[in-house]
Design a protein around this motif. Sequence first.
Motif, PDB file in Angstrom:
ATOM      1  N   PRO A  14     -64.409 -33.787 -16.511  1.00 29.59           N
ATOM      2  CA  PRO A  14     -65.249 -34.985 -16.577  1.00 29.59           C
ATOM      3  C   PRO A  14     -64.973 -35.913 -15.400  1.00 29.59           C
ATOM      4  CG  PRO A  14     -64.390 -34.468 -18.746  1.00 29.59           C
ATOM      5  CD  PRO A  14     -63.711 -33.534 -17.785  1.00 29.59           C
ATOM      6  N   GLY A  15     -66.041 -36.432 -14.831  1.00 28.90           N
ATOM      7  CA  GLY A  15     -65.930 -37.275 -13.649  1.00 28.90           C
ATOM      8  C   GLY A  15     -66.013 -36.513 -12.353  1.00 28.90           C
ATOM      9  N   GLY A  16     -65.987 -35.200 -12.427  1.00 28.83           N
ATOM     10  CA  GLY A  16     -66.045 -34.381 -11.233  1.00 28.83           C
ATOM     11  C   GLY A  16     -67.454 -34.187 -10.710  1.00 28.83           C
ATOM     12  N   SER A  17     -67.572 -33.375  -9.658  1.00 23.79           N
ATOM     13  CA  SER A  17     -68.852 -33.145  -8.995  1.00 23.79           C
ATOM     14  C   SER A  17     -69.084 -31.667  -8.756  1.00 23.79           C
ATOM     15  CB  SER A  17     -68.884 -33.870  -7.645  1.00 23.79           C
ATOM     16  OG  SER A  17     -68.755 -35.262  -7.796  1.00 23.79           O
ATOM     17  N   LEU A  18     -70.345 -31.304  -8.712  1.00 24.82           N
ATOM     18  CA  LEU A  18     -70.777 -29.973  -8.322  1.00 24.82           C
ATOM     19  C   LEU A  18     -72.081 -30.108  -7.547  1.00 24.82           C
ATOM     20  CD1 LEU A  18     -70.276 -27.805 -11.559  1.00 24.82           C
ATOM     21  CD2 LEU A  18     -69.003 -27.579  -9.412  1.00 24.82           C
ATOM     22  N   ARG A  19     -72.335 -29.157  -6.660  1.00 23.94           N
ATOM     23  CA  ARG A  19     -73.629 -29.105  -5.984  1.00 23.94           C
ATOM     24  C   ARG A  19     -74.261 -27.747  -6.260  1.00 23.94           C
ATOM     25  NH1 ARG A  19     -75.599 -29.526   0.320  1.00 23.94           N
ATOM     26  NH2 ARG A  19     -74.736 -27.434   0.442  1.00 23.94           N
ATOM     27  N   LEU A  20     -75.401 -27.792  -6.909  1.00 26.95           N
ATOM     28  CA  LEU A  20     -76.155 -26.576  -7.177  1.00 26.95           C
ATOM     29  C   LEU A  20     -77.139 -26.315  -6.049  1.00 26.95           C
ATOM     30  CD1 LEU A  20     -76.994 -27.017 -10.972  1.00 26.95           C
ATOM     31  CD2 LEU A  20     -74.919 -26.094  -9.908  1.00 26.95           C
ATOM     32  N   SER A  21     -77.369 -25.058  -5.795  1.00 25.42           N
ATOM     33  CA  SER A  21     -78.332 -24.641  -4.776  1.00 25.42           C
ATOM     34  C   SER A  21     -79.367 -23.729  -5.412  1.00 25.42           C
ATOM     35  CB  SER A  21     -77.613 -23.903  -3.651  1.00 25.42           C
ATOM     36  OG  SER A  21     -78.534 -23.409  -2.700  1.00 25.42           O
ATOM     37  N   CYS A  22     -80.598 -23.910  -4.988  1.00 31.08           N
ATOM     38  CA  CYS A  22     -81.705 -23.058  -5.436  1.00 31.08           C
ATOM     39  C   CYS A  22     -82.334 -22.483  -4.180  1.00 31.08           C
ATOM     40  CB  CYS A  22     -82.705 -23.890  -6.217  1.00 31.08           C
ATOM     41  SG  CYS A  22     -84.261 -23.051  -6.612  1.00 31.08           S
ATOM     42  N   ALA A  23     -82.225 -21.184  -4.011  1.00 28.94           N
ATOM     43  CA  ALA A  23     -82.728 -20.540  -2.801  1.00 28.94           C
ATOM     44  C   ALA A  23     -83.930 -19.666  -3.119  1.00 28.94           C
ATOM     45  CB  ALA A  23     -81.630 -19.706  -2.159  1.00 28.94           C
ATOM     46  N   ASP A  73     -84.452 -28.565   5.642  1.00 30.75           N
ATOM     47  CA  ASP A  73     -85.576 -28.611   6.583  1.00 30.75           C
ATOM     48  C   ASP A  73     -86.268 -27.261   6.733  1.00 30.75           C
ATOM     49  OD1 ASP A  73     -83.836 -30.938   8.782  1.00 30.75           O
ATOM     50  OD2 ASP A  73     -85.093 -31.283   7.011  1.00 30.75           O
ATOM     51  N   GLU A  74     -85.551 -26.202   6.418  1.00 32.44           N
ATOM     52  CA  GLU A  74     -86.143 -24.874   6.566  1.00 32.44           C
ATOM     53  C   GLU A  74     -87.055 -24.515   5.396  1.00 32.44           C
ATOM     54  OE1 GLU A  74     -83.026 -25.540   9.131  1.00 32.44           O
ATOM     55  OE2 GLU A  74     -82.825 -25.469   6.948  1.00 32.44           O
ATOM     56  N   LYS A  75     -87.108 -25.400   4.385  1.00 35.24           N
ATOM     57  CA  LYS A  75     -87.979 -25.204   3.229  1.00 35.24           C
ATOM     58  C   LYS A  75     -87.640 -23.914   2.485  1.00 35.24           C
ATOM     59  CE  LYS A  75     -90.402 -28.893   4.198  1.00 35.24           C
ATOM     60  NZ  LYS A  75     -89.583 -29.406   5.308  1.00 35.24           N
ATOM     61  N   ILE A  76     -86.339 -23.640   2.405  1.00 39.27           N
ATOM     62  CA  ILE A  76     -85.898 -22.461   1.675  1.00 39.27           C
ATOM     63  C   ILE A  76     -85.040 -22.843   0.482  1.00 39.27           C
ATOM     64  CG2 ILE A  76     -84.517 -20.340   1.824  1.00 39.27           C
ATOM     65  CD1 ILE A  76     -85.304 -20.164   4.754  1.00 39.27           C
ATOM     66  N   ARG A  77     -84.302 -23.937   0.597  1.00 37.49           N
ATOM     67  CA  ARG A  77     -83.356 -24.320  -0.444  1.00 37.49           C
ATOM     68  C   ARG A  77     -83.589 -25.737  -0.955  1.00 37.49           C
ATOM     69  NH1 ARG A  77     -80.533 -21.209   3.053  1.00 37.49           N
ATOM     70  NH2 ARG A  77     -79.402 -19.438   2.183  1.00 37.49           N
ATOM     71  N   VAL A  78     -83.291 -25.893  -2.215  1.00 37.13           N
ATOM     72  CA  VAL A  78     -83.264 -27.202  -2.849  1.00 37.13           C
ATOM     73  C   VAL A  78     -81.901 -27.350  -3.495  1.00 37.13           C
ATOM     74  CG1 VAL A  78     -84.178 -28.600  -4.748  1.00 37.13           C
ATOM     75  CG2 VAL A  78     -85.734 -27.400  -3.219  1.00 37.13           C
ATOM     76  N   TYR A  79     -81.337 -28.557  -3.363  1.00 37.24           N
ATOM     77  CA  TYR A  79     -79.998 -28.801  -3.871  1.00 37.24           C
ATOM     78  C   TYR A  79     -80.034 -29.841  -4.999  1.00 37.24           C
ATOM     79  CZ  TYR A  79     -78.858 -26.669   0.618  1.00 37.24           C
ATOM     80  OH  TYR A  79     -78.777 -25.823   1.692  1.00 37.24           O
ATOM     81  N   LEU A  80     -79.064 -29.731  -5.881  1.00 37.44           N
ATOM     82  CA  LEU A  80     -78.864 -30.756  -6.909  1.00 37.44           C
ATOM     83  C   LEU A  80     -77.397 -31.169  -6.855  1.00 37.44           C
ATOM     84  CD1 LEU A  80     -80.316 -32.333  -9.185  1.00 37.44           C
ATOM     85  CD2 LEU A  80     -79.325 -30.657 -10.788  1.00 37.44           C
ATOM     86  N   GLN A  81     -77.152 -32.330  -6.278  1.00 36.83           N
ATOM     87  CA  GLN A  81     -75.801 -32.878  -6.226  1.00 36.83           C
ATOM     88  C   GLN A  81     -75.536 -33.615  -7.528  1.00 36.83           C
ATOM     89  OE1 GLN A  81     -73.347 -32.677  -3.760  1.00 36.83           O
ATOM     90  NE2 GLN A  81     -72.039 -33.685  -5.290  1.00 36.83           N
ATOM     91  N   MET A  82     -74.501 -33.211  -8.222  1.00 35.98           N
ATOM     92  CA  MET A  82     -74.192 -33.782  -9.530  1.00 35.98           C
ATOM     93  C   MET A  82     -72.833 -34.460  -9.467  1.00 35.98           C
ATOM     94  SD  MET A  82     -75.521 -30.696 -12.011  1.00 35.98           S
ATOM     95  CE  MET A  82     -74.161 -29.627 -11.578  1.00 35.98           C
TER      96      MET A  82
END
Length: 124
Positions: A14-23, A73-82
């Motif tokens: 709890p309180g931590g972070s993760l970054r998800l990637s969608c390619a 910018d390459e329009k390939i990935r979307v990220y979710l910084q949590m």
Amino acid sequence: QMHLVESGGGKVQPGGSLRLSCAASGFTLDYTGVAWFRQAPGKEREGVSSITYDGSTYYSESVKGRFSISRDDEKIRVYLQMNNLKPEDTAVYYCATDPRDRVGIYDEGDYDYWGQGTQVTVAS
């Protein structure tokens, strides 16, 4: 073959972070919106964030101020910084493409491509 691949899930305190990637594989995300959904055990899948092709964003109340969605910018990935993750954020997270490129979360049937999901677990 066109599909989406999520990555970046894991276990965090709890309180931590993760970054998800969608390619995107086999296609690009040109003129396409992308949304992140999540499904916790025993609960229905819910939308948490979305981003349009031009960068307009949406966040559900449960994640607003803690999550940030972006796209490359390459329009390939979307990220979710949590950030500041909570135990109630524990779920399988999915990304999905919205061919109508809208701000917000809509009926799941409106999304044409889905990833396989990535598990996020928030626990001590």
